[in-house]
Motif scaffolding. Structure first.
Motif, PDB file in Angstrom:
ATOM      1  N   LYS A   1      95.716  50.747  27.619  1.00 50.46           N
ATOM      2  CA  LYS A   1      94.757  50.202  26.655  1.00 50.46           C
ATOM      3  C   LYS A   1      93.674  49.448  27.414  1.00 50.46           C
ATOM      4  N   GLU A   2      92.432  49.568  26.929  1.00 51.38           N
ATOM      5  CA  GLU A   2      91.312  48.842  27.513  1.00 51.38           C
ATOM      6  C   GLU A   2      90.640  48.010  26.429  1.00 51.38           C
ATOM      7  N   LEU A   3      90.349  46.751  26.756  1.00 53.72           N
ATOM      8  CA  LEU A   3      89.722  45.833  25.801  1.00 53.72           C
ATOM      9  C   LEU A   3      88.494  45.206  26.445  1.00 53.72           C
ATOM     10  N   PHE A   4      87.349  45.303  25.765  1.00 54.82           N
ATOM     11  CA  PHE A   4      86.173  44.593  26.236  1.00 54.82           C
ATOM     12  C   PHE A   4      86.386  43.099  26.019  1.00 54.82           C
ATOM     13  N   VAL A   5      85.959  42.296  26.987  1.00 57.25           N
ATOM     14  CA  VAL A   5      86.069  40.842  26.879  1.00 57.25           C
ATOM     15  C   VAL A   5      84.991  40.344  25.916  1.00 57.25           C
ATOM     16  N   THR A   6      85.382  39.524  24.948  1.00 55.63           N
ATOM     17  CA  THR A   6      84.448  39.118  23.890  1.00 55.63           C
ATOM     18  C   THR A   6      83.981  37.672  24.044  1.00 55.63           C
TER      19      THR A   6
ATOM     20  N   ALA B   1      92.147  32.474  35.971  1.00 58.46           N
ATOM     21  CA  ALA B   1      91.661  32.429  34.593  1.00 58.46           C
ATOM     22  C   ALA B   1      92.815  32.389  33.600  1.00 58.46           C
ATOM     23  N   ASP B   2      92.505  31.931  32.391  1.00 57.73           N
ATOM     24  CA  ASP B   2      93.408  32.076  31.253  1.00 57.73           C
ATOM     25  C   ASP B   2      92.935  33.296  30.472  1.00 57.73           C
ATOM     26  N   VAL B   3      93.865  34.085  29.984  1.00 55.25           N
ATOM     27  CA  VAL B   3      93.525  35.255  29.177  1.00 55.25           C
ATOM     28  C   VAL B   3      94.115  35.066  27.782  1.00 55.25           C
ATOM     29  N   GLU B   4      93.272  35.225  26.785  1.00 56.18           N
ATOM     30  CA  GLU B   4      93.702  35.062  25.392  1.00 56.18           C
ATOM     31  C   GLU B   4      93.556  36.391  24.653  1.00 56.18           C
ATOM     32  N   PHE B   5      94.685  36.929  24.200  1.00 53.74           N
ATOM     33  CA  PHE B   5      94.683  38.167  23.416  1.00 53.74           C
ATOM     34  C   PHE B   5      94.819  37.830  21.933  1.00 53.74           C
TER      35      PHE B   5
ATOM     36  N   ASN C   1      95.753  39.904  18.211  1.00 57.37           N
ATOM     37  CA  ASN C   1      96.210  41.187  17.664  1.00 57.37           C
ATOM     38  C   ASN C   1      95.638  41.431  16.274  1.00 57.37           C
ATOM     39  N   LEU C   2      96.041  42.519  15.657  1.00 53.82           N
ATOM     40  CA  LEU C   2      95.496  42.917  14.355  1.00 53.82           C
ATOM     41  C   LEU C   2      95.846  41.938  13.247  1.00 53.82           C
ATOM     42  N   TYR C   3      96.859  41.093  13.470  1.00 55.60           N
ATOM     43  CA  TYR C   3      97.226  40.075  12.494  1.00 55.60           C
ATOM     44  C   TYR C   3      96.537  38.742  12.774  1.00 55.60           C
ATOM     45  N   ASP C   4      95.592  38.760  13.719  1.00 59.81           N
ATOM     46  CA  ASP C   4      94.888  37.548  14.159  1.00 59.81           C
ATOM     47  C   ASP C   4      95.829  36.522  14.775  1.00 59.81           C
ATOM     48  N   GLU C   5      96.936  37.000  15.349  1.00 60.53           N
ATOM     49  CA  GLU C   5      97.837  36.135  16.099  1.00 60.53           C
ATOM     50  C   GLU C   5      97.394  36.127  17.562  1.00 60.53           C
ATOM     51  N   ARG C   6      97.540  34.976  18.228  1.00 65.15           N
ATOM     52  CA  ARG C   6      97.039  34.831  19.589  1.00 65.15           C
ATOM     53  C   ARG C   6      98.173  34.744  20.609  1.00 65.15           C
ATOM     54  N   LEU C   7      97.925  35.321  21.771  1.00 63.41           N
ATOM     55  CA  LEU C   7      98.801  35.176  22.925  1.00 63.41           C
ATOM     56  C   LEU C   7      97.935  34.701  24.080  1.00 63.41           C
TER      57      LEU C   7
ATOM     58  N   ASP D   1     103.853  45.235  21.573  1.00 63.24           N
ATOM     59  CA  ASP D   1     102.652  44.567  21.059  1.00 63.24           C
ATOM     60  C   ASP D   1     101.358  45.176  21.570  1.00 63.24           C
ATOM     61  N   LEU D   2     101.453  46.027  22.575  1.00 65.17           N
ATOM     62  CA  LEU D   2     100.240  46.520  23.237  1.00 65.17           C
ATOM     63  C   LEU D   2      99.274  47.194  22.266  1.00 65.17           C
ATOM     64  N   LEU D   3      99.788  48.098  21.430  1.00 67.64           N
ATOM     65  CA  LEU D   3      98.906  48.853  20.537  1.00 67.64           C
ATOM     66  C   LEU D   3      98.299  47.992  19.442  1.00 67.64           C
ATOM     67  N   LEU D   4      98.861  46.798  19.217  1.00 68.26           N
ATOM     68  CA  LEU D   4      98.336  45.906  18.177  1.00 68.26           C
ATOM     69  C   LEU D   4      97.150  45.077  18.661  1.00 68.26           C
ATOM     70  N   LEU D   5      96.926  45.025  19.962  1.00 72.04           N
ATOM     71  CA  LEU D   5      95.872  44.162  20.494  1.00 72.04           C
ATOM     72  C   LEU D   5      94.490  44.675  20.100  1.00 72.04           C
ATOM     73  N   LYS D   6      93.625  43.761  19.703  1.00 74.08           N
ATOM     74  CA  LYS D   6      92.262  44.148  19.311  1.00 74.08           C
ATOM     75  C   LYS D   6      91.179  43.403  20.083  1.00 74.08           C
ATOM     76  N   ASP D   7      91.547  42.323  20.765  1.00 72.41           N
ATOM     77  CA  ASP D   7      90.510  41.479  21.357  1.00 72.41           C
ATOM     78  C   ASP D   7      91.072  40.754  22.578  1.00 72.41           C
ATOM     79  N   ALA D   8      90.196  40.493  23.541  1.00 76.69           N
ATOM     80  CA  ALA D   8      90.584  39.725  24.725  1.00 76.69           C
ATOM     81  C   ALA D   8      89.466  38.773  25.110  1.00 76.69           C
TER      82      ALA D   8
END
Length: 367
Positions: free
Chosen positions: A115-120, A161-165, A167-173, A204-211
């Motif tokens: 999976k690839e996520l653009f940093v927002t 760095a800190d990385v914040e993911f 997911n589709l439920y707007d839950e953060r990791l 959880d990988l496929l649920l991620l939407k943002d980084a």
């Protein structure tokens, strides 16, 4: 017993799954009365009398059992049990039973995950700019690497760095203090780190939407530099951000805009009106100015203030004469479709506005 039928005393076969239970099957084979002299004997007596005939009896019973299973459409028999029993007139028999089933071999499917996520978010000055998180792994673990835009072509050795993911439920990791090492990226515009372990689970990988990436420090041969600024969050939707990057470059985070006094570059930096090029990324203002004479973003902003599609359509009609004739019909069809769906599905405001934006963005990308 048979190449076409698998047989086991257990409840299944390794590497196979049972797809259908077809019922109980049994068979028997009897040895004649002349096999045993005198009265009925026990199993040990029989075994001592004639082992070869006993083996033949077992084989016959097994073949009959398989034939019964085949008639039921089975390709395997589970729970096979074999018993010995004396019959009348001194005869002796073997009874074999089991359950006829259909089985299918488990197919091994590659469980590689990617999976690839653009940093927002982004930093508005000349530091390594995280632009993408790449996640790779399998069903056991996920590793990740960081892609950065390197405006100064610095020899970046490492970055913390800190990385914040999200997911589709707007839950953060949030994963704190990750050290990304850049071992093979010398003086390049786009640099990629080595892979590091992540705390993202395969499920959880496929649920991620943002980084988002929050820099704390980075190291070069000249020294270690702290990053104390707070990053700016990208205002574009993920779809619009992807379209912008495809057109303007992987470091692009904002659409060009100006009020005559200042202008915002695609890299997000705000420049003085007199600056012909961006002091961060070097883009020339004349190259990124929108060619469209119609300011559709102003119209979109007004649409967002409304509540229902009928009100959004009223806003469109205020601008309709300024819009290219080739787009008018498509926009009106979006409005009519939205009005119909809103009667049965509830509020369609966000969906309609998103479709309107896409019409203009697609036209802009084609310019």
């Amino acid at each position: 017993m048979d190449d076409n039928i698998l047989v086991t005393t257990g409840s299944g076969f390794e590497g196979y799954g049972i797809t259908e239970y077809l019922g109980f099957v049994s068979s028997q084979a009897i040895l004649g009365s002349n096999f045993i002299s005198g009265i009925a004997a026990n199993v040990a007596d029989v075994a001592r009398k004639d082992t070869a005939k006993l083996e033949q009896c077992r084989e016959d019973a097994g073949k009959q059992l398989i034939q019964q299973a085949k008639k039921k459409g089975a390709n395997a028999i589970i729970g096979v049990n074999m018993t010995y029993a004396p019959f009348e007139a001194g005869s002796f028999g073997i009874i074999v039973s089991g359950t006829a089933v259909k089985i299918t071999k488990h197919v091994t499917i590659s469980d590689s995950m990617h999976k690839e996520l653009f940093v927002t978010n982004y930093y508005n000055r000349l530091v390594p700019r995280p632009v993408k998180i790449v996640l790779d792994g399998d069903s056991n673990s996920i590793n990740m690497r960081l892609v950065c835009y390197n405006y100064n072509h610095d020899d970046i050795n490492a970055l913390r760095a800190d990385v914040e993911f999200t997911n589709l439920y707007d839950e953060r990791l949030v994963i704190k203090n990750i050290d990304f090492v850049f071992s093979e990226n010398i003086n390049l515009s786009v640099i990629e780190s080595d892979y590091v372990q992540s705390k993202v689970s395969p499920n959880d990988l496929l649920l991620l939407k943002d980084a988002k990436v929050i820099l704390t420090k980075y190291a070069t041969p000249r020294g270690v530099y702290a990053v104390n600024d707070q990053p700016i969050n990208v205002s574009l939707s993920s779809r619009r951000l992807e379209a912008l990057k495809a057109k303007r470059g992987i470091d692009a985070v904002e659409k060009y805009r100006t009020d005559g006094m200042i202008w915002t570059c695609n890299c997000g930096h705000v420049n003085e009106a007199g600056s012909e090029e961006c002091i961060v990324c070097g883009r020339k203002q004349k190259d990124i100015m929108t060619k469209a004479s119609f300011n559709y973003e102003e119209m979109i902003d007004k649409m967002k203030e409304k509540e229902y599609v009928v009100e959004i359509k009223d806003v469109l009609m205020q601008y309709i004469k300024e819009i290219d004739s080739g787009m008018r019909l498509e926009l009106l069809e979006i409005m009519e479709s939205g009005l119909q769906y809103e009667k049965t599905r509830g509020n369609m405001k966000e969906t309609v506005i998103e479709k309107v934006e896409k019409v203009f963005e697609d036209a802009s990308i084609e310019d």
